[in-house]
Motif scaffolding. Sequence first.
Motif, mmCIF file in Angstrom:
data_model
loop_
_atom_site.group_PDB
_atom_site.id
_atom_site.type_symbol
_atom_site.label_atom_id
_atom_site.label_comp_id
_atom_site.label_asym_id
_atom_site.label_seq_id
_atom_site.Cartn_x
_atom_site.Cartn_y
_atom_site.Cartn_z
ATOM 1 N N ARG A 56 0.856 -1.190 0.000
ATOM 2 C CA ARG A 56 0.000 0.000 0.000
ATOM 3 C C ARG A 56 0.893 1.240 0.000
ATOM 4 O O ARG A 56 1.926 1.274 0.673
ATOM 5 C CB ARG A 56 -0.921 -0.001 1.224
ATOM 6 C CG ARG A 56 -2.033 -1.033 1.171
ATOM 7 C CD ARG A 56 -2.980 -0.913 2.359
ATOM 8 N NE ARG A 56 -2.292 -1.204 3.613
ATOM 9 C CZ ARG A 56 -2.132 -2.438 4.111
ATOM 10 N NH1 ARG A 56 -2.613 -3.481 3.460
ATOM 11 N NH2 ARG A 56 -1.485 -2.612 5.258
ATOM 12 N N LYS A 57 0.498 2.221 -0.748
ATOM 13 C CA LYS A 57 1.293 3.450 -0.855
ATOM 14 C C LYS A 57 1.486 4.097 0.521
ATOM 15 O O LYS A 57 2.543 4.688 0.807
ATOM 16 C CB LYS A 57 0.616 4.419 -1.821
ATOM 17 C CG LYS A 57 1.471 5.614 -2.202
ATOM 18 C CD LYS A 57 0.777 6.490 -3.232
ATOM 19 C CE LYS A 57 0.736 5.814 -4.595
ATOM 20 N NZ LYS A 57 0.173 6.716 -5.652
ATOM 21 N N LYS A 105 -4.448 3.194 -7.556
ATOM 22 C CA LYS A 105 -3.570 4.308 -7.200
ATOM 23 C C LYS A 105 -3.118 4.301 -5.744
ATOM 24 O O LYS A 105 -2.201 5.044 -5.368
ATOM 25 C CB LYS A 105 -4.261 5.645 -7.518
ATOM 26 C CG LYS A 105 -4.681 5.797 -8.987
ATOM 27 C CD LYS A 105 -3.506 5.616 -9.928
ATOM 28 C CE LYS A 105 -3.933 5.765 -11.389
ATOM 29 N NZ LYS A 105 -2.796 5.504 -12.321
ATOM 30 N N ASP A 106 -3.735 3.453 -4.931
ATOM 31 C CA ASP A 106 -3.329 3.371 -3.525
ATOM 32 C C ASP A 106 -2.223 2.341 -3.314
ATOM 33 O O ASP A 106 -1.777 2.114 -2.184
ATOM 34 C CB ASP A 106 -4.530 3.038 -2.635
ATOM 35 C CG ASP A 106 -5.266 1.775 -3.071
ATOM 36 O OD1 ASP A 106 -5.160 1.401 -4.259
ATOM 37 O OD2 ASP A 106 -5.947 1.158 -2.234
ATOM 38 N N LEU A 107 -1.744 1.722 -4.397
ATOM 39 C CA LEU A 107 -0.675 0.725 -4.307
ATOM 40 C C LEU A 107 0.608 1.260 -4.934
ATOM 41 O O LEU A 107 0.577 2.139 -5.787
ATOM 42 C CB LEU A 107 -1.079 -0.576 -5.007
ATOM 43 C CG LEU A 107 -2.361 -1.262 -4.525
ATOM 44 C CD1 LEU A 107 -2.581 -2.563 -5.287
ATOM 45 C CD2 LEU A 107 -2.307 -1.516 -3.017
ATOM 46 N N THR A 108 1.745 0.708 -4.510
ATOM 47 C CA THR A 108 3.039 1.098 -5.078
ATOM 48 C C THR A 108 4.036 -0.036 -4.871
ATOM 49 O O THR A 108 3.692 -1.095 -4.340
ATOM 50 C CB THR A 108 3.546 2.402 -4.409
ATOM 51 O OG1 THR A 108 4.669 2.878 -5.137
ATOM 52 C CG2 THR A 108 3.927 2.172 -2.953
ATOM 53 N N LEU A 150 4.736 2.982 2.430
ATOM 54 C CA LEU A 150 6.012 3.076 1.713
ATOM 55 C C LEU A 150 7.199 3.266 2.660
ATOM 56 O O LEU A 150 8.259 2.661 2.475
ATOM 57 C CB LEU A 150 5.966 4.223 0.697
ATOM 58 C CG LEU A 150 7.162 4.346 -0.250
ATOM 59 C CD1 LEU A 150 7.338 3.077 -1.072
ATOM 60 C CD2 LEU A 150 7.002 5.553 -1.168
ATOM 61 N N ILE A 202 -0.732 -1.596 -10.294
ATOM 62 C CA ILE A 202 -0.494 -0.276 -9.702
ATOM 63 C C ILE A 202 -1.152 0.819 -10.538
ATOM 64 O O ILE A 202 -1.716 1.780 -9.997
ATOM 65 C CB ILE A 202 1.024 -0.023 -9.558
ATOM 66 C CG1 ILE A 202 1.588 -0.926 -8.456
ATOM 67 C CG2 ILE A 202 1.313 1.445 -9.241
ATOM 68 C CD1 ILE A 202 3.091 -0.920 -8.370
ATOM 69 N N LYS A 235 -5.362 -4.569 -0.264
ATOM 70 C CA LYS A 235 -6.144 -3.339 -0.131
ATOM 71 C C LYS A 235 -7.016 -3.360 1.128
ATOM 72 O O LYS A 235 -7.286 -2.309 1.729
ATOM 73 C CB LYS A 235 -7.014 -3.145 -1.380
ATOM 74 C CG LYS A 235 -6.198 -2.760 -2.620
ATOM 75 C CD LYS A 235 -7.012 -2.859 -3.902
ATOM 76 C CE LYS A 235 -8.048 -1.773 -4.020
ATOM 77 N NZ LYS A 235 -7.448 -0.438 -4.241
#
Length: 273
Positions: A138-139, A213-216, A142, A209, A191
Amino acid sequence: MSIKKIVTAVLLVLLSVSLVACSNSAKSTKTDSSLSDVQKRGTLVVATSPDFAPFEFKRLVNGRDTVAGVDVELSKEIAKELHVKIHFLTVSFTNVLGSVAIGKADYGISGISVTEDRKNSFEFTEPYFESKNVVVIRKADLAKYTSVDSFAGKSVSAQKGTIQEGVLADQIPKASAVSLTQNSEGVNELKSGKIQGIVMESAIAQGYINSNKDLTLAKITLKKVDGSSYAIALPKGSIALRNKLNSIITRLKKEGKIDDYVEKANQESEAGK
């Protein structure tokens, strides 16, 4: 002439005939018509499993199910250079190599990893894509996951039966490994907070990704492993066709076309979700 000399002469003649026959047989065995067979037939038969975006997947085009992806674009370019039509034989992944082995397909392409074991049964082209393994998180996390040790005691998933499952076990051993049938399951669990990371192939990870948009990607580097190169699999002995494919792959890589195929496929797979 003595009986002994007659017998000796006959044996020499028989031996000579036998050697000629063996020589002709060896020449016959070495004949490779893999390339000419495709050209004479006028159709290239390609086995693939369209469930591995962005390399191959199905999308609707004018209301019809159509295969698309990196491997599809590469195969179309190959058919174009061979001046033949193309037919995609869509099967499950486990049947891709099987179709090649029994001669139902001229080659198989489906994000196939090159391993020493597979080399015993198939001819492989040079790699057209070097796979890289990454960890999707999840972003918001990070800053939390900056090394493999930071996943200690955390739940991390990988797709069951894949190279990534082995990478997870070997390179992130302190994590609690979760094997799931599909990467999409992992994305849903990530998520929702049920797991904290997913080990994926980089091109596939980028597709998820792009649409989430909430993943990285976690800023960690995983080691390259055996089977991290994707190549085309051909029946054993298909040297002429393999050599031709190698020349096409070399040109496309030099021109940057493979990277273009990856970018296009990621856009198409994202649009189809």
